[in-house]
Scaffold this motif. Structure first.
Motif, PDB file in Angstrom:
ATOM      1  N   GLU A 273       0.860  -1.181   0.000  1.00 33.53           N
ATOM      2  CA  GLU A 273       0.000   0.000   0.000  1.00 33.53           C
ATOM      3  C   GLU A 273       0.899   1.235   0.000  1.00 33.53           C
ATOM      4  O   GLU A 273       1.800   1.355   0.834  1.00 33.53           O
ATOM      5  N   ASN A 274       0.666   2.124  -0.956  1.00 35.95           N
ATOM      6  CA  ASN A 274       1.449   3.365  -1.069  1.00 35.95           C
ATOM      7  C   ASN A 274       2.952   3.103  -1.139  1.00 35.95           C
ATOM      8  O   ASN A 274       3.763   3.809  -0.541  1.00 35.95           O
ATOM      9  N   GLY A 275       3.328   2.049  -1.863  1.00 35.45           N
ATOM     10  CA  GLY A 275       4.730   1.776  -2.098  1.00 35.45           C
ATOM     11  C   GLY A 275       5.466   1.053  -0.998  1.00 35.45           C
ATOM     12  O   GLY A 275       6.680   0.851  -1.094  1.00 35.45           O
ATOM     13  N   SER A 276       4.754   0.646   0.061  1.00 34.88           N
ATOM     14  CA  SER A 276       5.384  -0.061   1.177  1.00 34.88           C
ATOM     15  C   SER A 276       4.634  -1.352   1.477  1.00 34.88           C
ATOM     16  O   SER A 276       3.435  -1.469   1.179  1.00 34.88           O
ATOM     17  N   VAL A 277       5.337  -2.314   2.077  1.00 33.84           N
ATOM     18  CA  VAL A 277       4.692  -3.561   2.468  1.00 33.84           C
ATOM     19  C   VAL A 277       3.656  -3.272   3.547  1.00 33.84           C
ATOM     20  O   VAL A 277       3.955  -2.648   4.570  1.00 33.84           O
ATOM     21  N   SER A 278       2.422  -3.711   3.314  1.00 38.42           N
ATOM     22  CA  SER A 278       1.345  -3.479   4.279  1.00 38.42           C
ATOM     23  C   SER A 278       0.952  -4.750   5.021  1.00 38.42           C
ATOM     24  O   SER A 278       0.150  -4.702   5.954  1.00 38.42           O
ATOM     25  N   GLY A 279       1.503  -5.894   4.616  1.00 38.49           N
ATOM     26  CA  GLY A 279       1.184  -7.125   5.329  1.00 38.49           C
ATOM     27  C   GLY A 279       1.666  -8.366   4.594  1.00 38.49           C
ATOM     28  O   GLY A 279       2.005  -8.316   3.402  1.00 38.49           O
ATOM     29  N   VAL A 280       1.699  -9.465   5.325  1.00 39.67           N
ATOM     30  CA  VAL A 280       2.078 -10.768   4.771  1.00 39.67           C
ATOM     31  C   VAL A 280       0.968 -11.749   5.112  1.00 39.67           C
ATOM     32  O   VAL A 280       0.501 -11.802   6.259  1.00 39.67           O
ATOM     33  N   VAL A 281       0.528 -12.533   4.139  1.00 40.04           N
ATOM     34  CA  VAL A 281      -0.601 -13.441   4.322  1.00 40.04           C
ATOM     35  C   VAL A 281      -0.200 -14.890   4.038  1.00 40.04           C
ATOM     36  O   VAL A 281       0.935 -15.171   3.664  1.00 40.04           O
ATOM     37  N   ASP A 282      -1.154 -15.792   4.233  1.00 39.37           N
ATOM     38  CA  ASP A 282      -1.015 -17.224   3.922  1.00 39.37           C
ATOM     39  C   ASP A 282       0.021 -17.898   4.805  1.00 39.37           C
ATOM     40  O   ASP A 282       1.078 -18.346   4.350  1.00 39.37           O
ATOM     41  N   TRP A 283      -0.316 -18.052   6.091  1.00 40.77           N
ATOM     42  CA  TRP A 283       0.623 -18.534   7.102  1.00 40.77           C
ATOM     43  C   TRP A 283       0.441 -20.006   7.446  1.00 40.77           C
ATOM     44  O   TRP A 283       0.993 -20.488   8.433  1.00 40.77           O
ATOM     45  N   VAL A 284      -0.303 -20.749   6.674  1.00 42.87           N
ATOM     46  CA  VAL A 284      -0.661 -22.113   7.052  1.00 42.87           C
ATOM     47  C   VAL A 284       0.536 -23.062   7.105  1.00 42.87           C
ATOM     48  O   VAL A 284       0.487 -24.097   7.776  1.00 42.87           O
ATOM     49  N   ASN A 285       1.622 -22.714   6.417  1.00 42.18           N
ATOM     50  CA  ASN A 285       2.793 -23.595   6.401  1.00 42.18           C
ATOM     51  C   ASN A 285       3.908 -23.147   7.340  1.00 42.18           C
ATOM     52  O   ASN A 285       4.987 -23.744   7.346  1.00 42.18           O
ATOM     53  N   ALA A 286       3.677 -22.105   8.121  1.00 43.60           N
ATOM     54  CA  ALA A 286       4.727 -21.559   8.982  1.00 43.60           C
ATOM     55  C   ALA A 286       5.253 -22.618   9.952  1.00 43.60           C
ATOM     56  O   ALA A 286       4.525 -23.504  10.395  1.00 43.60           O
ATOM     57  N   CYS A 287       6.542 -22.501  10.279  1.00 44.61           N
ATOM     58  CA  CYS A 287       7.158 -23.496  11.158  1.00 44.61           C
ATOM     59  C   CYS A 287       8.500 -22.977  11.667  1.00 44.61           C
ATOM     60  O   CYS A 287       8.941 -21.891  11.304  1.00 44.61           O
ATOM     61  N   ALA A 288       9.121 -23.769  12.514  1.00 49.59           N
ATOM     62  CA  ALA A 288      10.491 -23.485  12.927  1.00 49.59           C
ATOM     63  C   ALA A 288      11.426 -24.111  11.905  1.00 49.59           C
ATOM     64  O   ALA A 288      11.284 -25.292  11.561  1.00 49.59           O
ATOM     65  N   GLY A 289      12.375 -23.324  11.402  1.00 53.48           N
ATOM     66  CA  GLY A 289      13.258 -23.864  10.378  1.00 53.48           C
ATOM     67  C   GLY A 289      14.345 -22.881   9.991  1.00 53.48           C
ATOM     68  O   GLY A 289      14.460 -21.788  10.549  1.00 53.48           O
ATOM     69  N   PRO A 290      15.148 -23.236   8.984  1.00 52.99           N
ATOM     70  CA  PRO A 290      16.248 -22.377   8.539  1.00 52.99           C
ATOM     71  C   PRO A 290      15.733 -21.167   7.755  1.00 52.99           C
ATOM     72  O   PRO A 290      14.860 -21.311   6.889  1.00 52.99           O
ATOM     73  N   ALA A 291      16.291 -19.999   8.030  1.00 48.72           N
ATOM     74  CA  ALA A 291      15.907 -18.796   7.287  1.00 48.72           C
ATOM     75  C   ALA A 291      16.151 -18.978   5.795  1.00 48.72           C
ATOM     76  O   ALA A 291      15.396 -18.465   4.958  1.00 48.72           O
TER      77      ALA A 291
END
Length: 306
Positions: free
Chosen positions: A197-215
């Motif tokens: 939004e307005n040239g900047s990140v306004s959010g991140v979606v779709d988190w169903v696969n999130a986990c602990a792991g390597p960056a």
């Protein structure tokens, strides 16, 4: 207005505000593994927007029957990140409401941007948001990273024009995994899951696969998407931006880039329909094959230069 069953609508109303009225229901574009709808409700004179996900992919549910719980807990964990993420409102883990698991969450502002005017600024925003996500500690998070493909069972792709390079890539992934500090990872981080939004990140979606792991898994998956959507140069630009924001704490290893490629090796590469839904035109399956080969070639060169 797209129709959802009366049971689902009543469940949404009761979760948001028992006296709310549904104003509109619209299916969201871009989702390929589940069904998403945007619902507008009138609540005491104000309009509130929420998103409902229906986990209606039977094969996915058989492999991961806890998808609704997983996404709900991922959203709670993601709230600790320095980026805007949806807030969990309610979930039905067993499908008691409609026959399939459901997740109800808040609607974020912004839209997907796949044709940035300033690509360097865009890559910088993508990288900065991901670094903030990786700053979240995941030591107590019950879901852990696993590969989608076993490198020991992967064969050299018959569609490739560089089979010898692919053989090297597979052998590298078969080797020992680098020791890394695990953190909270999105696991499906790519441009179509980032809102602007307005040239900047306004959010991140779709988190169903999130986990602990390597960056490096998130970095690698995003780089693969960028290489396929644009070119290797764009993927490398994202890596440079991530290194800049991540600082010395991030130890880049092309091993994770190659793992991310092997993870999507389920047949000849095709144009991702999510890109098409968000307005990308001109891509062909032939281009995807060519770009996959070019990207893998660049990664193998990185390994042997290290």
């Amino acid at each position: 207005m797209v129709n959802l069953s009366g049971k689902i609508q009543n469940w949404v109303i009761n979760a948001v505000w028992a006296e709310a009225n549904i104003v509109s229901i619209d299916r969201l574009k871009g989702s390929t593994s589940s069904t998403l709808h945007n619902i507008k409700l009138e609540t005491d004179g104000e309009v509130k927007e929420v998103v409902i996900r229906q986990f209606d992919n039977k094969e996915w549910l058989q492999e991961e029957p806890d998808l609704a719980v997983h996404e709900a807990e991922s959203l709670r964990k993601a709230a600790d990140a320095g980026v805007f993420t949806p807030e969990i409102i309610a979930y039905d883990k067993s499908g008691g409401v409609s026959g399939v698991p459901l997740v109800l969450m808040s609607k974020l502002r912004g839209s997907v941007e796949l044709k940035p005017v300033d690509r360097n600024k865009w890559l910088n925003g993508l990288a900065e948001a991901l670094v903030k996500i990786h700053a979240v500690d995941a030591e107590d998070f019950p879901w852990s990273y696993f590969s989608y493909n076993d490198a020991n069972e992967v064969e050299i792709p018959v569609w490739s024009t560089i089979p010898a390079t692919w053989k090297k890539a597979i052998e590298i992934v078969k080797g020992p995994r680098p020791k890394v500090r695990e953190c909270f990872i999105h696991r499906d981080y790519h441009p179509a899951n980032v809102l602007w939004e307005n040239g900047s990140v306004s959010g991140v979606v779709d988190w169903v696969n999130a986990c602990a792991g390597p960056a490096g898994v998130d970095v690698g998956h995003c780089r693969w998407n960028l290489a396929m959507l644009y070119d290797v140069e764009t993927a490398d630009g994202f890596l440079a931006a991530y290194k800049n924001h991540g600082g010395p704490a991030f130890k880049y290893d092309p091993y994770w880039d190659l793992v991310s490629v092997i993870d999507v090796l389920f047949g000849p590469p095709e144009v991702y329909q999510g890109w098409v839904a968000f307005g990308v035109t001109g891509l062909t399956n032939k281009m995807m094959v060519e770009r996959m080969d070019l990207y893998v070639e660049s990664l193998v060169k990185r390994v042997y230069k290290a």
